[in-house]
Enzyme design. Structure first.
Site, PDB file in Angstrom:
ATOM      1  N   LYS A   1      -6.277   1.695  -0.680  1.00 60.23           N
ATOM      2  CA  LYS A   1      -6.018   1.578  -2.115  1.00 60.23           C
ATOM      3  C   LYS A   1      -7.029   0.611  -2.743  1.00 60.23           C
ATOM      4  CE  LYS A   1      -4.057   1.966  -6.139  1.00 60.23           C
ATOM      5  NZ  LYS A   1      -2.678   1.930  -6.591  1.00 60.23           N
TER       6      LYS A   1
ATOM      7  N   LYS B   1      -4.718  -7.267 -11.544  1.00 60.32           N
ATOM      8  CA  LYS B   1      -4.026  -7.677 -10.308  1.00 60.32           C
ATOM      9  C   LYS B   1      -4.702  -7.040  -9.092  1.00 60.32           C
ATOM     10  CE  LYS B   1      -1.165  -5.273  -8.568  1.00 60.32           C
ATOM     11  NZ  LYS B   1      -0.220  -4.313  -8.004  1.00 60.32           N
TER      12      LYS B   1
END
Lengths: 295, 295
Positions: A171, A239
């Site tokens: 990811k 983030k």
């Protein structure tokens, strides 16, 4: 085992994912930090109950999906569930967190005789609604096999990437591409606006050639209309880029593209666009390309 | 008018494009600076003749396609053809050159009573071979209408972008995306290699999500195998990025992504990869991400 599935985290991604499970009669309980979302969910999906907290859900379920925001959220939820996790239970974490955090939590869960998969997703809110997400999984292949029929309720592609943490590592790589592609598309479209090229014809011709990409397909028209309300919140990409910064630091790597994107997105956040889709980056690019004229 | 079509420039893009015209029985003559390519082409396509030079081709044809490399090449060819251009002839330039050069040449051609369209393409050598190119056209809509049936021999998408030069302006925007996407994909895949993620599973999961793009689809597998021989020559992207630099200077714009990509690709060229596909950028990214370890 007969799966009794619980889903924690009914946000922009989690809610449509959980809904796919419910529609397939595969969902037992849900839990969300703010109870209004779980109340609305159970009202819309008969046969699904709202758990009082994560521990109650973990006690009642043997497959527990998580889809929350940050490392600290996932860690806190796992800590609450650990004492009541049943041996053989499987925790599937769809959140995007640091690979090292995922490895640490997988070990803690394994110590209770349960199993954990890190299983972050890509494909945006569109993919979540359509049930066509791409899931990158780290952890034991046998565990993945057990939950695959469930994941298929909302995934078009499930890829096993190796041991614990490798789903999150994948990811992180995915977000290098997502952030860099957004930079390129936003700079290009800001230039096209400046050159007053016709929008519709522009999008069609760009999409069909070597510049074609998902972000342009899904966000090109809305960003040219300065509509950046729906999609992937810019503050969540910040983030994710923070995860990449930490990954780079721990591996002693330099990721220039990430540093550049992070600086840009922080400026967007300071300008008040933190809750907008990442395509709001075009607003900064419109200013950046004119920096000389302003000077 | 009954079109008598000539095609100048039988390179990696031009040869398959001209071949589509020949297969549709629409091609009359070809010309290429190095005559071996035109000799090979006419040997393979009966009914097509090789012209001795650009002027001879222009005298014998009323639709003249160009697909060469740089501004100076196009300008020199137009200069040679101007004295013999028939009134009503149409010059279609598929090369990627500066919008201002395209406007200047269109005026010179119009002064002879002929017409010119700037019509750069995107879609790579794959698109040229499949006949699925994306063509971005600047110039008169009536001229475009006359040549559209010919362009459809190799295009899936033909977009009229406005007056002379706007096709090239659109191609410049296209290359902002192409260059920036390559930066993002190469940095991401270099990171994935470092993290030792399984290649095939990686490509499949990235392609299916929000990171999906043409470059990854077409070049992902080859670049992970360090095979960068086929495709879009890096030195041609450097030329295109130079066009963008000049465009930025003339419009007083700052294009940070272009400056970054240009610096990277010049390094690749200096390392001897100028004639490789732009995916050879991954070789530089492999070094860049390790810059701290080397320091």
């Amino acid at each position: 085992m007969t799966p009794r599935v619980g889903f924690i985290g009914l946000g922009a991604m989690g809610a449509p994912m959980a809904a796919h499970l419910a529609h397939s009669q595969c969902l037992h309980q849900v839990y969300n930090r703010s109870s209004d979302k779980s109340a609305a969910f159970v009202a819309a999906h008969s046969g699904v109950a709202a758990a009082a907290d994560a521990a109650a859900l973990a006690a009642a379920c043997n497959v527990i999906m998580l889809c929350v925001s940050a490392d600290a959220d996932v860690a806190a939820l796992i800590e609450q569930m650990l004492p009541v996790l049943q041996p053989g239970s499987i925790v599937v974490d769809h959140s995007s967190i640091a690979p090292n955090t995922a490895r640490r939590l997988a070990t803690a869960v394994a110590d209770q005789g349960a199993g954990m998969l890190d299983a972050p997703v890509s494909g945006g809110v569109e993919g979540a609604h359509k049930g066509s997400l791409s899931i990158m999984v780290g952890g034991d292949a046998g565990l993945l096999q057990q939950v695959t029929p469930l994941l298929q309720c909302y995934a078009a592609r499930i890829s096993h990437m190796g041991g614990a943490g490798n789903g999150q590592a994948t990811k992180a790589v995915n977000q290098v591409l997502v952030a860099g592609i957004a930079e390129a598309v936003c700079e290009g479209l800001a230039l096209a606006e400046h050159l007053q090229l016709p929008r519709q014809a522009l999008l069609e011709v760009l999409r069909n050639g070597a510049a074609g990409n998902w972000f342009l397909d899904q966000r090109g028209a809305t960003m040219l209309a300065d509509d950046c309300q729906r999609g992937f919140k810019l503050e969540l990409l910040i983030k994710d880029l923070g995860i990449l910064q930490h990954l780079a630091a721990s591996e002693n790597l330099v990721l220039d593209g990430i540093e550049r994107a992070l600086a840009d997105y922080r400026q967007c956040q300071q300008a008040g666009d933190g809750a907008q889709d990442i395509s709001a980056l075009i607003r900064l690019k419109r200013q950046q390309i004119l920096a000389k004229s302003d000077a």
